[in-house]
Each structure stands twice: as structure tokens, then as C-alpha cells.
Design a protein around this motif. Sequence first.
Motif, PDB file in Angstrom:
ATOM      1  N   ASP A 173      27.312 -11.119  41.803  1.00  0.00           N
ATOM      2  CA  ASP A 173      26.408 -11.143  42.941  1.00  0.00           C
ATOM      3  C   ASP A 173      26.626  -9.861  43.753  1.00  0.00           C
ATOM      4  N   ALA A 174      25.584  -9.067  43.911  1.00  0.00           N
ATOM      5  CA  ALA A 174      25.712  -7.779  44.600  1.00  0.00           C
ATOM      6  C   ALA A 174      25.959  -7.927  46.092  1.00  0.00           C
ATOM      7  N   LEU A 175      25.900  -9.148  46.618  1.00  0.00           N
ATOM      8  CA  LEU A 175      26.179  -9.365  48.032  1.00  0.00           C
ATOM      9  C   LEU A 175      27.541 -10.042  48.247  1.00  0.00           C
ATOM     10  N   ASN A 176      28.339 -10.118  47.187  1.00  0.00           N
ATOM     11  CA  ASN A 176      29.659 -10.747  47.281  1.00  0.00           C
ATOM     12  C   ASN A 176      30.742  -9.671  47.213  1.00  0.00           C
ATOM     13  N   PRO A 177      31.324  -9.265  48.348  1.00  0.00           N
ATOM     14  CA  PRO A 177      32.284  -8.155  48.365  1.00  0.00           C
ATOM     15  C   PRO A 177      33.507  -8.382  47.479  1.00  0.00           C
ATOM     16  N   LYS A 178      34.023  -9.614  47.421  1.00  0.00           N
ATOM     17  CA  LYS A 178      35.213  -9.873  46.612  1.00  0.00           C
ATOM     18  C   LYS A 178      34.912  -9.723  45.123  1.00  0.00           C
ATOM     19  N   ALA A 179      33.745 -10.201  44.702  1.00  0.00           N
ATOM     20  CA  ALA A 179      33.362 -10.072  43.297  1.00  0.00           C
ATOM     21  C   ALA A 179      33.112  -8.610  42.944  1.00  0.00           C
ATOM     22  N   ILE A 180      32.492  -7.868  43.860  1.00  0.00           N
ATOM     23  CA  ILE A 180      32.269  -6.440  43.632  1.00  0.00           C
ATOM     24  C   ILE A 180      33.600  -5.718  43.486  1.00  0.00           C
ATOM     25  N   ASP A 181      34.559  -6.065  44.320  1.00  0.00           N
ATOM     26  CA  ASP A 181      35.885  -5.447  44.243  1.00  0.00           C
ATOM     27  C   ASP A 181      36.533  -5.726  42.897  1.00  0.00           C
ATOM     28  N   ARG A 182      36.345  -6.931  42.367  1.00  0.00           N
ATOM     29  CA  ARG A 182      36.899  -7.255  41.045  1.00  0.00           C
ATOM     30  C   ARG A 182      36.330  -6.341  39.972  1.00  0.00           C
ATOM     31  N   ILE A 183      35.012  -6.117  40.021  1.00  0.00           N
ATOM     32  CA  ILE A 183      34.386  -5.254  39.010  1.00  0.00           C
ATOM     33  C   ILE A 183      34.845  -3.811  39.187  1.00  0.00           C
ATOM     34  N   CYS A 184      34.933  -3.347  40.407  1.00  0.00           N
ATOM     35  CA  CYS A 184      35.377  -1.968  40.649  1.00  0.00           C
ATOM     36  C   CYS A 184      36.795  -1.757  40.127  1.00  0.00           C
ATOM     37  N   ARG A 185      37.665  -2.743  40.315  1.00  0.00           N
ATOM     38  CA  ARG A 185      39.033  -2.626  39.802  1.00  0.00           C
ATOM     39  C   ARG A 185      39.046  -2.715  38.284  1.00  0.00           C
ATOM     40  N   LEU A 186      38.262  -3.623  37.742  1.00  0.00           N
ATOM     41  CA  LEU A 186      38.210  -3.792  36.294  1.00  0.00           C
ATOM     42  C   LEU A 186      37.676  -2.544  35.602  1.00  0.00           C
ATOM     43  N   LYS A 187      36.661  -1.935  36.186  1.00  0.00           N
ATOM     44  CA  LYS A 187      36.019  -0.758  35.605  1.00  0.00           C
ATOM     45  C   LYS A 187      36.592   0.560  36.137  1.00  0.00           C
ATOM     46  N   ARG A 188      37.566   0.457  37.055  1.00  0.00           N
ATOM     47  CA  ARG A 188      38.152   1.633  37.693  1.00  0.00           C
ATOM     48  C   ARG A 188      37.072   2.498  38.346  1.00  0.00           C
ATOM     49  N   LEU A 189      36.216   1.842  39.098  1.00  0.00           N
ATOM     50  CA  LEU A 189      35.135   2.525  39.799  1.00  0.00           C
ATOM     51  C   LEU A 189      35.523   2.766  41.252  1.00  0.00           C
ATOM     52  N   ASN A 190      35.203   3.940  41.730  1.00  0.00           N
ATOM     53  CA  ASN A 190      35.376   4.257  43.147  1.00  0.00           C
ATOM     54  C   ASN A 190      33.996   4.223  43.791  1.00  0.00           C
ATOM     55  N   PRO A 191      33.727   3.238  44.656  1.00  0.00           N
ATOM     56  CA  PRO A 191      32.387   3.129  45.253  1.00  0.00           C
ATOM     57  C   PRO A 191      31.951   4.371  46.020  1.00  0.00           C
ATOM     58  N   ASP A 192      32.921   5.182  46.465  1.00  0.00           N
ATOM     59  CA  ASP A 192      32.574   6.398  47.205  1.00  0.00           C
ATOM     60  C   ASP A 192      32.144   7.532  46.289  1.00  0.00           C
ATOM     61  N   LYS A 193      32.485   7.423  44.986  1.00  0.00           N
ATOM     62  CA  LYS A 193      32.214   8.530  44.066  1.00  0.00           C
ATOM     63  C   LYS A 193      31.296   8.138  42.911  1.00  0.00           C
ATOM     64  N   ASN A 194      31.461   6.925  42.393  1.00  0.00           N
ATOM     65  CA  ASN A 194      30.677   6.508  41.233  1.00  0.00           C
ATOM     66  C   ASN A 194      29.357   5.880  41.650  1.00  0.00           C
ATOM     67  N   LEU A 195      28.316   6.155  40.866  1.00  0.00           N
ATOM     68  CA  LEU A 195      27.032   5.515  41.102  1.00  0.00           C
ATOM     69  C   LEU A 195      27.161   4.025  40.822  1.00  0.00           C
ATOM     70  N   LEU A 196      26.769   3.201  41.777  1.00  0.00           N
ATOM     71  CA  LEU A 196      26.744   1.759  41.583  1.00  0.00           C
ATOM     72  C   LEU A 196      25.300   1.330  41.365  1.00  0.00           C
ATOM     73  N   SER A 197      25.093   0.482  40.362  1.00  0.00           N
ATOM     74  CA  SER A 197      23.741   0.064  40.011  1.00  0.00           C
ATOM     75  C   SER A 197      23.575  -1.430  40.222  1.00  0.00           C
ATOM     76  N   ILE A 198      22.375  -1.806  40.625  1.00  0.00           N
ATOM     77  CA  ILE A 198      22.062  -3.213  40.796  1.00  0.00           C
ATOM     78  C   ILE A 198      20.864  -3.580  39.922  1.00  0.00           C
ATOM     79  N   VAL A 199      20.916  -4.796  39.391  1.00  0.00           N
ATOM     80  CA  VAL A 199      19.823  -5.325  38.572  1.00  0.00           C
ATOM     81  C   VAL A 199      18.959  -6.210  39.455  1.00  0.00           C
TER      82      VAL A 199
END
Length: 201
Positions: A42-68
Motif C-alpha cells: 500500500d503506497a500510503l502505508n509508511p511502515k510497509a514502504i520502509d520494508r520494501i526500501c530496506r528489502l530492495k536497498r532503496l533510498n527514497p531521496d535518491k531512487n525513483l519510487l514508482s506507484i501502480v
Amino acid sequence: MERIRLWENGISDDQVRTVVESLRNGAVIIWPTDTIYGIACDALNPKAIDRICRLKRLNPDKNLLSIVCSDISQASEYARIENKAFKLMKNNVPGPYTFILKAASRLPNVFKGRKTVGIRIPDYFPARKIAEMLGNPLLNASVDFDDDDYARSPELIEEAYSGQCDMLLLGPEGRTTPSTIIDCTGSDFKIVRQGAGTIDF
């Protein structure tokens, strides 16, 4: 990892309700799209987003984040779609494209440091139906793979992400070519990654 087996390019209302309930409870899912299998929440769930960012090693400040999104109307709530971009999207969605657009203020805090967001409206009905019933977009990132077999086989993807995600939507064989990314933030649109599909400018 919970499994939901999808039928050919389709999903039942009961299956959608099950997926949506899990997403609203913070689940991270693996699901088919019209390109590579994705890891989504869910793109409006901060905790779930954090899980994906950690899993994918994404930095929200640098990597493009995409929503479906389910459609352009839903996308317009989270991105600023000007006339030229609207025409381009209308002619090419649903399809295997990611449109980089200026972010709208409604996006969650994880997007606040960025001025842009990637918008996907995939040519895969179950993904759009889930976003529609959820009532808002899903954050999505492609699964990682070193071997094409691990991109194509849902069972091998499940094996690779065992213990890291909550649900697998077992759909058709995956693909190995990512979406084509089009930057729509300037006056002249440009392809920044050529992937699946041929965009009609």
C-alpha cells in the motif's frame, strides 16, 4: 508466505478483497505485472514502504519510487499530469510504461523529499483491479534476479524471497524486460530507459 493462485489474466472479487485486506494491514506482496514480477505494498502505508526500501536497498531521496495506479484518474490524485502528459498517457495506457511526473502533495511522507514520482498503469487487469479496490496506488519495485529463470518462475521468486514477503500472487510466467521509463517533467519528453513496449509520442 501466503499464496493466491490467479487464473489467466484475471482475479476474482474474493481474491481481490483478500489481497486488499492484507495490504491495508501492512503486507508486502509479490505480484505479476505486464513486465517483471514486482514487490508491492500500500503506497500510503509508511511502515510497509520502509520494508520494501530496506528489502530492495532503496533510498527514497535518491531512487525513483514508482506507484501502480488503476487508471489515469487515480494517478492524477498523486501526480501533476499536465495536458501533454495526459495525452501521452491516454494513448499508451494501460501498458508497460513508467511515466516520471511531478509529484502531488497527497503522496506519503516517504516521497516528500522528492519532486517526482513514477506512475505505472500496467496492462495486467489484476494489478489495476487491486489498486482500484484498495482505493489508492501501490508502491511497486521489480524483483531482483541474476538468472532469467528466477524472473520467469513465480515458484523460484517465492523461493528467493521466502521469509521476506507476506503473500505471493501466483500468476503467469514473468518477463525479464522492465518497463520503458519516460521523463515527462520537462517541455520535451524523453525516454530514460528503453524497456518493453514502443511508446507512441
